[in-house]
Write a protein that holds these residues in place. Structure first.
Motif, PDB file in Angstrom:
ATOM      1  N   UNK A 501      10.168 -13.291 -45.411  1.00  0.00           N
ATOM      2  CA  UNK A 501       9.503 -13.274 -44.104  1.00  0.00           C
ATOM      3  C   UNK A 501      10.515 -13.482 -42.983  1.00  0.00           C
ATOM      4  N   UNK A 502      10.533 -12.543 -42.033  1.00  0.00           N
ATOM      5  CA  UNK A 502      11.478 -12.610 -40.914  1.00  0.00           C
ATOM      6  C   UNK A 502      10.869 -11.890 -39.718  1.00  0.00           C
ATOM      7  N   UNK A 503      10.967 -12.491 -38.549  1.00  0.00           N
ATOM      8  CA  UNK A 503      10.491 -11.840 -37.333  1.00  0.00           C
ATOM      9  C   UNK A 503      11.570 -10.914 -36.803  1.00  0.00           C
ATOM     10  N   UNK A 504      11.171  -9.678 -36.501  1.00  0.00           N
ATOM     11  CA  UNK A 504      12.127  -8.665 -36.046  1.00  0.00           C
ATOM     12  C   UNK A 504      11.498  -7.883 -34.898  1.00  0.00           C
ATOM     13  N   UNK A 505      12.310  -7.128 -34.198  1.00  0.00           N
ATOM     14  CA  UNK A 505      11.841  -6.208 -33.163  1.00  0.00           C
ATOM     15  C   UNK A 505      11.847  -4.811 -33.767  1.00  0.00           C
ATOM     16  N   UNK A 506      10.680  -4.142 -33.722  1.00  0.00           N
ATOM     17  CA  UNK A 506      10.569  -2.776 -34.241  1.00  0.00           C
ATOM     18  C   UNK A 506      10.418  -1.830 -33.060  1.00  0.00           C
ATOM     19  N   UNK A 507      11.205  -0.758 -33.075  1.00  0.00           N
ATOM     20  CA  UNK A 507      11.130   0.213 -31.976  1.00  0.00           C
ATOM     21  C   UNK A 507      10.964   1.618 -32.541  1.00  0.00           C
ATOM     22  N   UNK A 508      10.188   2.424 -31.802  1.00  0.00           N
ATOM     23  CA  UNK A 508       9.983   3.836 -32.142  1.00  0.00           C
ATOM     24  C   UNK A 508      10.155   4.631 -30.862  1.00  0.00           C
ATOM     25  N   UNK A 509      10.987   5.662 -30.912  1.00  0.00           N
ATOM     26  CA  UNK A 509      11.193   6.472 -29.713  1.00  0.00           C
ATOM     27  C   UNK A 509      10.326   7.727 -29.775  1.00  0.00           C
ATOM     28  N   UNK A 510      10.219   8.378 -28.617  1.00  0.00           N
ATOM     29  CA  UNK A 510       9.392   9.560 -28.499  1.00  0.00           C
ATOM     30  C   UNK A 510       9.854  10.666 -29.457  1.00  0.00           C
ATOM     31  N   UNK A 511      11.151  10.784 -29.684  1.00  0.00           N
ATOM     32  CA  UNK A 511      11.690  11.839 -30.541  1.00  0.00           C
ATOM     33  C   UNK A 511      11.744  11.426 -32.012  1.00  0.00           C
ATOM     34  N   UNK A 512      11.240  10.225 -32.335  1.00  0.00           N
ATOM     35  CA  UNK A 512      11.086   9.867 -33.745  1.00  0.00           C
ATOM     36  C   UNK A 512      12.178   9.008 -34.330  1.00  0.00           C
ATOM     37  N   UNK A 513      12.929   8.273 -33.519  1.00  0.00           N
ATOM     38  CA  UNK A 513      13.960   7.381 -34.049  1.00  0.00           C
ATOM     39  C   UNK A 513      13.370   5.980 -34.226  1.00  0.00           C
ATOM     40  N   UNK A 514      13.477   5.472 -35.450  1.00  0.00           N
ATOM     41  CA  UNK A 514      12.808   4.223 -35.815  1.00  0.00           C
ATOM     42  C   UNK A 514      13.851   3.228 -36.319  1.00  0.00           C
ATOM     43  N   UNK A 515      13.636   1.947 -36.018  1.00  0.00           N
ATOM     44  CA  UNK A 515      14.529   0.912 -36.546  1.00  0.00           C
ATOM     45  C   UNK A 515      13.866  -0.445 -36.397  1.00  0.00           C
ATOM     46  N   UNK A 516      14.436  -1.396 -37.112  1.00  0.00           N
ATOM     47  CA  UNK A 516      14.092  -2.803 -36.872  1.00  0.00           C
ATOM     48  C   UNK A 516      15.375  -3.530 -36.534  1.00  0.00           C
ATOM     49  N   UNK A 517      15.240  -4.531 -35.698  1.00  0.00           N
ATOM     50  CA  UNK A 517      16.408  -5.260 -35.200  1.00  0.00           C
ATOM     51  C   UNK A 517      16.121  -6.755 -35.264  1.00  0.00           C
ATOM     52  N   UNK A 518      17.100  -7.512 -35.709  1.00  0.00           N
ATOM     53  CA  UNK A 518      16.957  -8.962 -35.739  1.00  0.00           C
ATOM     54  C   UNK A 518      16.796  -9.523 -34.330  1.00  0.00           C
ATOM     55  N   UNK A 519      16.076 -10.627 -34.230  1.00  0.00           N
ATOM     56  CA  UNK A 519      15.829 -11.221 -32.905  1.00  0.00           C
ATOM     57  C   UNK A 519      17.129 -11.611 -32.226  1.00  0.00           C
ATOM     58  N   UNK A 520      18.124 -12.031 -32.989  1.00  0.00           N
ATOM     59  CA  UNK A 520      19.400 -12.443 -32.388  1.00  0.00           C
ATOM     60  C   UNK A 520      20.075 -11.255 -31.724  1.00  0.00           C
ATOM     61  N   UNK A 521      20.089 -10.096 -32.429  1.00  0.00           N
ATOM     62  CA  UNK A 521      20.711  -8.897 -31.859  1.00  0.00           C
ATOM     63  C   UNK A 521      19.952  -8.446 -30.616  1.00  0.00           C
ATOM     64  N   UNK A 522      18.626  -8.530 -30.666  1.00  0.00           N
ATOM     65  CA  UNK A 522      17.816  -8.110 -29.518  1.00  0.00           C
ATOM     66  C   UNK A 522      18.030  -9.037 -28.332  1.00  0.00           C
ATOM     67  N   UNK A 523      18.076 -10.343 -28.570  1.00  0.00           N
ATOM     68  CA  UNK A 523      18.257 -11.318 -27.490  1.00  0.00           C
ATOM     69  C   UNK A 523      19.617 -11.155 -26.832  1.00  0.00           C
ATOM     70  N   UNK A 524      20.619 -10.798 -27.649  1.00  0.00           N
ATOM     71  CA  UNK A 524      21.970 -10.663 -27.098  1.00  0.00           C
ATOM     72  C   UNK A 524      22.111  -9.423 -26.226  1.00  0.00           C
ATOM     73  N   UNK A 525      21.271  -8.408 -26.470  1.00  0.00           N
ATOM     74  CA  UNK A 525      21.403  -7.146 -25.747  1.00  0.00           C
ATOM     75  C   UNK A 525      20.305  -6.956 -24.712  1.00  0.00           C
ATOM     76  N   UNK A 526      19.038  -7.012 -25.161  1.00  0.00           N
ATOM     77  CA  UNK A 526      17.908  -6.812 -24.245  1.00  0.00           C
ATOM     78  C   UNK A 526      17.851  -5.393 -23.717  1.00  0.00           C
ATOM     79  N   UNK A 527      16.920  -5.161 -22.781  1.00  0.00           N
ATOM     80  CA  UNK A 527      16.782  -3.848 -22.170  1.00  0.00           C
ATOM     81  C   UNK A 527      16.287  -2.814 -23.146  1.00  0.00           C
ATOM     82  N   UNK A 528      16.586  -1.553 -22.860  1.00  0.00           N
ATOM     83  CA  UNK A 528      16.166  -0.462 -23.722  1.00  0.00           C
ATOM     84  C   UNK A 528      17.167  -0.268 -24.849  1.00  0.00           C
ATOM     85  N   UNK A 529      16.690   0.208 -26.018  1.00  0.00           N
ATOM     86  CA  UNK A 529      17.630   0.472 -27.118  1.00  0.00           C
ATOM     87  C   UNK A 529      18.438   1.730 -26.838  1.00  0.00           C
ATOM     88  N   UNK A 530      19.455   1.940 -27.679  1.00  0.00           N
ATOM     89  CA  UNK A 530      20.276   3.148 -27.542  1.00  0.00           C
ATOM     90  C   UNK A 530      19.432   4.371 -27.895  1.00  0.00           C
TER      91      UNK A 530
END
Length: 807
Positions: A501-530
């Motif tokens: 069990x781990x809390x993560x950020x899941x993102x899906x883009x309009x063109x179909x790019x999917x990923x999950x990201x650890x909260x630490x990586x998300x907190x360090x970057x923020x904003x929109x994904x690449x």
């Protein structure tokens, strides 16, 4: 010159004839064992060659290469590697229940290591292998010429024990295969004796003495019904699992210790697979996997992390690795020169029939020898009784032949007796010798009577066979190694409990790019994904690895994506395209994505298409076990496509918005609940050239507010109460003020919510963030206020919303 003889034949006839001959050879002479001695031809030739050369268990070991040379030179016209491989297998105590060959040197391992070359190893027959060859010199079995007719070889071995059941067999030939498991020697012998004493016995009765296979590697057999079926029909299925125990260690931790593994399983591959589960984090509770096998026995240790559920992890290992395997009986053997699928009765009968023939032939041979010797002894006794006359007769003869002729003529001796008398040694002409001859004569008469009784009485014959089998049991009996359990234990695994069990950020883009990201990586970057410049963020939400992401596409498909299986990628890096996550995902665009924690929740998935079709399906219908390909969510016909997807509670108010600016409000109950493969019903009625751009569902009823953007770049906020609630399949009412020149058209609409970020999707360039707090509620006929300069920035294509970004 030799005249050519050319035959004009169809190719299929030639190939059919050649393959038929080849198949017959493979079936009879290579891959399948004989039902009588349980040996394949190459195994029989190895054992017979070693016996002939005196390479037995009472003698010293002899180099394996010498034996292989004898076998391929005299009996087996094939490659040396095939002979040596067969010889090695006969010596491996993890494959043979009672090895038939003893080997000095490296004969491989349960890890699949190859044996040393035959120039480095030494072999001899094991003691029990000698029992397979006992009495072979007494014409007990038929012999045939070898491949070059320079010597003879046996068709079958006498086999003093039922080797086929004891050691089992495995092989694949042309059109046939065999899989016979090994058994415990004394149990098989008990079954043979029961069958002889009670020919009408049932399989159930036989299983009281022969409960099932006994594998050399031990383990646990589950499924008595499968054993019974196999014994009755020759085919059946059981489950074999390794012997594993859960032990407590210091610090409150536990470990799983495996001491036995299933038959024919490669231990090194099993350990590697277990370690891969740890490395791939499919089993989060494993700390380390170690192979501690040594000379004292097999031992695999799996150290667990603190608070890990050992029983759950062990069950997962049973299911996901070869720690538990299915074993399928396929008891095919050569009987009367034909491959036959044989149950236990037929296998036992084939062996009993063979032993009767062997003991009969042996008795005939011994009887002939005993009668011949008795005849000689009678002649010698007669000669000693008239010794002086015999000596005088011999002294008066010219030579040996003359002496024999005189003895036959004067004293009526036979040719054989005369030969024995003239070759008699002088020291035997004593008074004591006549006593020895009389004793030998009495013993021979007794032996002749016994042998004659065996030949005359079927009961006596069977008693001899049973006595020899009991002697075998007494000499070679071993303890059972495999435990048999009646039922196959169903393995139930709580998949969620297996996922870390781990809390993560899941993102899906309009063109179909999917990923999950650890909260630490998300907190360090923020904003929109690449993302690509042309792409836009469609979904971003904090989820748990035990959750499932449902992604819906414009073609009516959906992707079932467990979060723990999504690619783990840093927030600053681009995600993986859906085509790389799910097989068969092609030219489809993503419409919506939703997080699901509990499929049992009383919720519905609402789907609508561009042509105004609408449907809803219970959320539970989207929970599947196999999800490697896109699955059907809605039957979309023709060039229609899904434009909206939402998860509802069943009591929502629905607002359907069209491109020409019509809005229709009706309760969710108007939409019938159907399955994933249904096409749905008509949601709204459209003018020619119009299409549905958005379907908004809200549980707030008429208080709900929506945001709409037009193709010219204006945005407006309105509320559901501006539309009178009616029924579906109507056109609705206008929600824009009509302009004759360059009218506004609805490009997109969505529910107004404070926990969402809104982006205006442009036909050209990047998406523009829309601050909806700047939009005040306006009446239904308002065209809203401009938020985009149409001349500078181009036309608006739609409205996107995502989880609100963290500050």
């Amino acid at each position: 010159m030799v005249k050519e003889h050319i035959q004009d034949l169809p190719l299929e006839d030639v190939i059919g004839d050649r393959f038929g001959r080849y198949s017959k050879y493979i079936i009879q002479e290579r891959a399948l064992p004989d039902a009588r001695d349980g040996l394949k031809p190459v195994q029989r030739r190895i054992l017979f060659s070693m016996h002939t050369e005196g390479n037995t268990h009472q003698k010293p070991f002899r180099k394996a290469a010498k034996t292989v040379g004898n076998v391929i030179g005299n009996y087996h016209p094939h490659g040396d590697s095939s002979v040596y491989d067969a010889m090695v297998r006969l010596s491996q105590d993890w494959k043979m229940r009672t090895p038939l060959i003893e080997m000095h040197g490296n004969n491989g391992s349960v890890d699949g290591d190859p044996p040393a070359a035959m120039r480095y190893t030494e072999t001899r027959l094991s003691a029990i292998a000698g029992e397979l060859l006992t009495d072979i010199e007494k014409r007990t079995v038929d012999f045939i010429p070898n491949f070059d007719e320079t010597t003879n070889e046996p068709v079958v071995l006498p086999a003093r024990f039922p080797n086929l059941l004891v050691n089992g067999s495995t092989g694949i030939s042309a059109g046939y295969a065999t899989e016979i498991p090994p058994h415990r020697l004394d149990e098989v012998i008990d079954a043979v004796i029961m069958r002889m004493e009670k020919p009408e016995c049932t399989v159930e009765e036989l299983m009281t003495v022969l409960p099932g296979p006994d594998f050399p590697t031990g383990g646990i057999i589950q499924g008595v019904d499968g054993i019974e079926k196999a014994y009755k029909t020759g085919k059946g299925k059981i489950v074999i699992r390794g012997q594993a125990d859960i032990e407590d260690v210091r610090g409150g931790r536990q470990r799983i210790v495996i001491t036995e593994i299933p038959y024919e399983i490669n231990k090194a591959s099993l350990v590697k697979k277990m370690d891969e589960l740890r490395i791939d984090r499919k089993l989060d509770g494993i700390a380390e996997v170690r192979d501690e096998t040594d000379r004292t026995g097999l031992r695999i240790v799996i150290d667990l992390k603190k608070d890990a559920d050992a029983a759950l992890l062990l069950n997962y290992l049973y299911k996901a690795t070869d720690l538990q395997v299915a074993y399928n009986f396929n008891m095919v053997a050569i009987y009367n020169k034909r491959p036959v699928l044989m149950g236990l009765h037929r296998l036992l009968d084939a062996y009993i029939e063979h032993r009767k023939e062997v003991v009969t032939n042996r008795s005939v041979y011994d009887l002939e020898r005993a009668k011949a010797r008795h005849h000689i002894v009678a002649g010698l006794m007669k000669a000693l009784s008239i010794l002086d006359e015999v000596i005088a007769c011999i002294r008066a003869s010219k030579d040996k032949q003359d002496a024999k002729n005189r003895l036959i003529e004067q004293f009526q001796f036979t040719e054989a007796q005369a030969e024995a008398i003239v070759t008699l040694q002088l020291y035997r002409l004593t008074n004591t010798d006549i006593t020895a001859l009389e004793k030998e004569s009495a013993e021979l008469e007794k032996l002749i009577g016994q042998l004659q009784a065996i030949l005359d009485s079927a009961k006596k014959l069977e008693s001899v066979i049973k006595r020899e089998l009991k002697d075998m049991k007494k000499t070679y009996a071993t303890e059972r190694r495999t435990v048999i359990e009646a039922e196959i234990q169903e393995i139930k695994i709580d998949q969620k409990a297996m996922i870390p069990s781990e809390d993560v950020i899941v993102s899906v883009t309009r063109e179909g790019y999917i990923k999950r990201t650890g909260l630490r990586s998300y907190s360090a970057s923020g904003g929109l994904p690449a993302m690509k410049e042309s792409d836009g963020l469609l979904f971003k939400q904090e989820m748990n690895t035990t959750d499932v992401l449902l992604v819906f596409t414009n073609k009516g498909s959906y992707l079932y994506l467990p979060v723990h299986e999504l690619p783990d990628i840093r927030w600053k890096d681009a995600g993986q395209h859906a085509s790389g996550v799910v097989n068969g995902f092609k030219e489809e665009s993503i419409v919506a994505a939703f997080s699901v924690r509990d499929f049992a929740a009383p919720q519905f998935v609402l789907l609508a298409t561009k042509s105004g079709m609408i449907k809803r399906t219970e959320l539970a219908q989207f929970n599947v076990q196999r999800y490697s390909r896109p699955l059907m969510a809605m039957n979309v016909k023709g060039d229609d496509e899904v434009i909206s997807a939402a998860v509802t509670e069943g009591n929502s108010t629905i607002l359907m918005v069209t491109h020409f600016g019509y809005g229709l409000r009706f309760p969710e109950e108007e939409v019938p609940v159907v399955g994933p493969r249904a096409a749905g019903v008509k949601g709204n009625s459209l003018k020619d050239g119009d299409h549905t751009v958005a379907v908004i569902a809200s549980s707030q009823g008429e208080k709900a507010q929506f945001i709409a953007v037009t193709s010219r770049g204006s945005a407006k906020r309105g509320s559901f109460d501006q539309f009178e609630e009616t029924t579906r399949a109507k056109r609705g009412v206008v929600m824009l003020r009509e302009l004759k020149a360059n009218p506004h058209r609805i490009a997109g609409a969505a529910l107004a919510a404070d926990d969402r970020d809104y982006y205006i999707r442009m036909k050209k360039g990047a998406d523009l963030k829309l601050d909806i707090t700047m939009l005040k509620k306006v009446d239904r006929y308002s065209n809203g206020s401009f938020v985009v300069d149409e001349k500078e920035q181009g036309a608006v294509q739609g409205l996107l919303l995502t989880e609100k970004a963290s500050e």
